[in-house]
Motif scaffolding. Structure first.
Motif, PDB file in Angstrom:
ATOM      1  N   GLN A   1     -36.269   3.115 -34.626  1.00 21.49           N
ATOM      2  CA  GLN A   1     -35.676   4.373 -33.849  1.00 21.49           C
ATOM      3  C   GLN A   1     -35.154   5.282 -35.122  1.00 21.49           C
ATOM      4  O   GLN A   1     -34.647   4.702 -36.302  1.00 21.49           O
ATOM      5  CB  GLN A   1     -34.565   3.740 -33.000  1.00 21.49           C
ATOM      6  CG  GLN A   1     -33.429   2.945 -33.858  1.00 21.49           C
ATOM      7  CD  GLN A   1     -32.581   2.184 -32.815  1.00 21.49           C
ATOM      8  OE1 GLN A   1     -32.508   2.270 -31.337  1.00 21.49           O
ATOM      9  NE2 GLN A   1     -31.604   1.593 -33.342  1.00 21.49           N
TER      10      GLN A   1
ATOM     11  N   LEU B   1     -32.302   4.159 -29.402  1.00 22.05           N
ATOM     12  CA  LEU B   1     -33.318   4.545 -28.708  1.00 22.05           C
ATOM     13  C   LEU B   1     -33.464   3.894 -27.278  1.00 22.05           C
ATOM     14  O   LEU B   1     -33.771   2.582 -27.437  1.00 22.05           O
ATOM     15  CB  LEU B   1     -34.692   4.621 -29.201  1.00 22.05           C
ATOM     16  CG  LEU B   1     -35.927   4.998 -28.495  1.00 22.05           C
ATOM     17  CD1 LEU B   1     -35.777   6.259 -27.896  1.00 22.05           C
ATOM     18  CD2 LEU B   1     -37.208   5.009 -29.339  1.00 22.05           C
TER      19      LEU B   1
ATOM     20  N   ARG C   1     -35.623  -1.770 -34.049  1.00 23.16           N
ATOM     21  CA  ARG C   1     -35.183  -2.172 -32.858  1.00 23.16           C
ATOM     22  C   ARG C   1     -35.419  -3.696 -32.541  1.00 23.16           C
ATOM     23  O   ARG C   1     -34.897  -4.454 -31.638  1.00 23.16           O
ATOM     24  CB  ARG C   1     -35.642  -1.439 -31.819  1.00 23.16           C
ATOM     25  CG  ARG C   1     -35.305   0.172 -31.645  1.00 23.16           C
ATOM     26  CD  ARG C   1     -35.954   0.857 -30.513  1.00 23.16           C
ATOM     27  NE  ARG C   1     -37.279   0.990 -30.644  1.00 23.16           N
ATOM     28  CZ  ARG C   1     -38.426   0.512 -29.804  1.00 23.16           C
ATOM     29  NH1 ARG C   1     -37.781   0.172 -28.492  1.00 23.16           N
ATOM     30  NH2 ARG C   1     -39.662   0.741 -29.853  1.00 23.16           N
TER      31      ARG C   1
END
Length: 520
Positions: A88, A94, A167
């Motif tokens: 992200q 995100l 992430r």
């Protein structure tokens, strides 16, 4: 899966249930030198599998992100050494609802991917004993916010853990030993029919002949499907089936797809599953080499014509078959790639309303989860099988991706009063709907199309339940073409057997197609 090759470290980067293992195609890519030079003891795969098994028994899932860097590294170098990394933009989390809606080729996302690859490259260049840099084996997905790269350093994983741009990260190709589920080494999570889909001699009591000569499965009346056809036959709705493909030898799903009372519609076949090594793979085509995909496509959309084959639930719907996996369990790296790409392919198509997935894996995979969200965030109604096992292993709960909130989990039950799941079906709190698909006395399963021939076959498990639910959704949507996904789902839910109550194992219970297509 669409990728761009990444040959530079810095600068602009274009962002681009029967188990048949593909491990012979995805071999470990870490040299013996790298093994021996590591100061960290490798956790053997047997121990990793026991950790996975314990997690499944205690929580019903296994999450790579909850594991230590040492365990992930050990799994990584005992598979193909390729790490999947979700990324992200720095400082911008995100969220799942934005997966696939935000441009992965934005400057911020390019910068995040470049930073991750640069870090891994720097560590690799310091530690490598060869001239091959790990970033020479890296790829960035064009549509989904993840990249894949060869990693052999534990230090790289430790650094990834601290980066705000990351992430998740998990081994691309590590495969759990399914035989550990019980003492029977042959017991596998599987489809009730697996990859067998031969034509059968079926008793006349297990179907009814309908004009102009098609066979309607015995369970259609019990699910209100036959009754619903006076109101809707699925015309104008496109259903995407992600499975093992479509047989070119089954005329009902090819040349005869538009025939009889099923004229004026389209069928298409694609293949997103690839064979070969991660760094050299080729598409394996759209043709079904298993049988399961053909059976599921038949349940959804087989034509109503004169040849005497089984008729589909939504026999006037359009069909798109995508071969995303070689079998019903997408546990290999290549199969996960294929399923993710299939979801992106269908997610991009504005004509696709419904995605049917009678496939799954025992535990979560973040890359495929990203692809599920990609399609869901584009308004697709995604049905997923709760899971089918041998009778020895169906203690396992709902499997992935039916565990996701973005999918609608479906399982199968026996006919008769009360709720008794089919002999090989999974159930659990994530289940939304059930479908009657097994006779109590004989265990007979519903009809579908075989790999070839005008004679039907039968298919069972949560697989056929999922395809049936997808067909019913097509009937409802065709009746109400201006509706959104949520309106269709709400109508299906409100006309179920148990609504408004929700059972802890069977959700809202049996669907009722006849009630669902009626206008309030």
């Amino acid at each position: 899966m669409k990728y761009s090759k990444n040959n530079q470290i810095f600068g602009l980067i274009f962002i681009a249930l029967f188990v048949v293992s593909c491990s012979t195609e995805e071999q470990p890519a870490v040299s013996q030198v790298e093994f021996t030079e590591s100061n960290t003891e490798v956790i053997p795969s047997s121990e990793i599998d026991q950790i996975i098994l314990k997690s499944l028994q205690e929580s019903g899932d296994f999450i790579w992100g909850n594991q230590s860097d040492e365990l992930i590294w050990s799994a990584l170098i005992q598979s193909d050494s390729i790490l999947s990394i979700g990324y992200q933009a720095s400082g911008k989390e995100l969220v799942n609802a934005r997966i696939g809606l935000e441009a992965v080729d934005s400057p911020e996302m390019k910068e995040a991917a470049g930073k991750i690859i640069g870090m891994i490259s720097e560590i690799s260049s310091k530690q490598s004993t060869s001239n091959l840099r790990e970033t020479d084996e890296s790829e960035i997905h064009e549509d989904l916010p993840y990249l894949e790269i060869k990693v052999s350093s534990l230090e790289a994983l430790q650094n990834l853990r601290e980066m705000s741009e990351v992430r998740y990260f998990e081994p691309r190709s590590y495969e759990f030993d399914y035989s550990l589920l019980n003492d029977n080494q042959y017991a596998r999570i599987s489809s009730d029919s697996g990859c067998e889909n031969e034509p059968q001699a079926i008793s006349g009591s297990d179907f009814s002949i309908i004009t102009p000569g098609a066979k309607a499965s015995w369970n259609y009346d019990q699910m209100g499907i036959s009754q619903a056809w006076s109101q809707s036959t699925g015309a104008g709705i496109t259903v995407g089936v992600i499975d093992t493909g479509l047989s070119p030898d089954q005329p009902s799903l090819n040349a005869w797809f538009n025939s009889g009372q099923s004229s004026g519609r389209t069928v298409q076949s694609f293949g997103t599953y690839k064979t070969g090594y991660w760094w050299w793979k080729k598409y394996d085509g759209p043709n079904d080499q298993c049988g399961h995909g053909t059976a599921m496509a038949g349940v959804v959309a087989s034509p109503r014509n004169t040849v005497g084959n089984a008729v589909g639930v939504a026999y006037n719907s359009n069909l798109i078959s995508v071969r995303g996996t070689s079998d019903v369990i997408f546990n290999s790296g290549n199969e996960k790639d294929g399923v993710a790409e299939a979801l992106v392919l269908l997610g991009k198509r504005s004509d696709v309303k419904i995605i049917s997935m009678s496939i799954g894996d025992l535990f979560s995979n973040s890359k495929v989860a990203d692809a599920i969200r990609y399609a869901h965030n584009r308004g697709k109604l995604i049905f997923a099988a709760a899971g089918t096992s041998t009778t020895f292993t169906n203690w396992v709960g709902v499997i992935f991706p039916a565990t996701m909130s973005e999918t609608v989990a479906v399982t199968g039950v026996k006919e008769g009063n009360g709720y008794q799941r089919c002999d090989t079906c999974h159930s659990g709190s994530q289940v939304e709907f059930t479908v009657v698909m097994e006779r109590s006395a004989s265990n007979t399963k519903p009809l579908t199309t075989a790999l070839y021939s005008n004679d039907p076959s039968t298919v069972g498990g949560s697989s056929v339940a999922t395809a049936t639910a997808s067909g019913i959704a097509a009937l409802v949507w065709a009746k109400n073409p201006s509706w959104s996904r949520d309106q269709v789902l709400s109508k299906m839910r409100s006309t179920t057997d148990l609504y408004p109550a929700k059972n802890g194992e069977y959700g809202y219970g049996n669907l009722n197609a006849a009630a669902a297509v009626l206008i309030n």
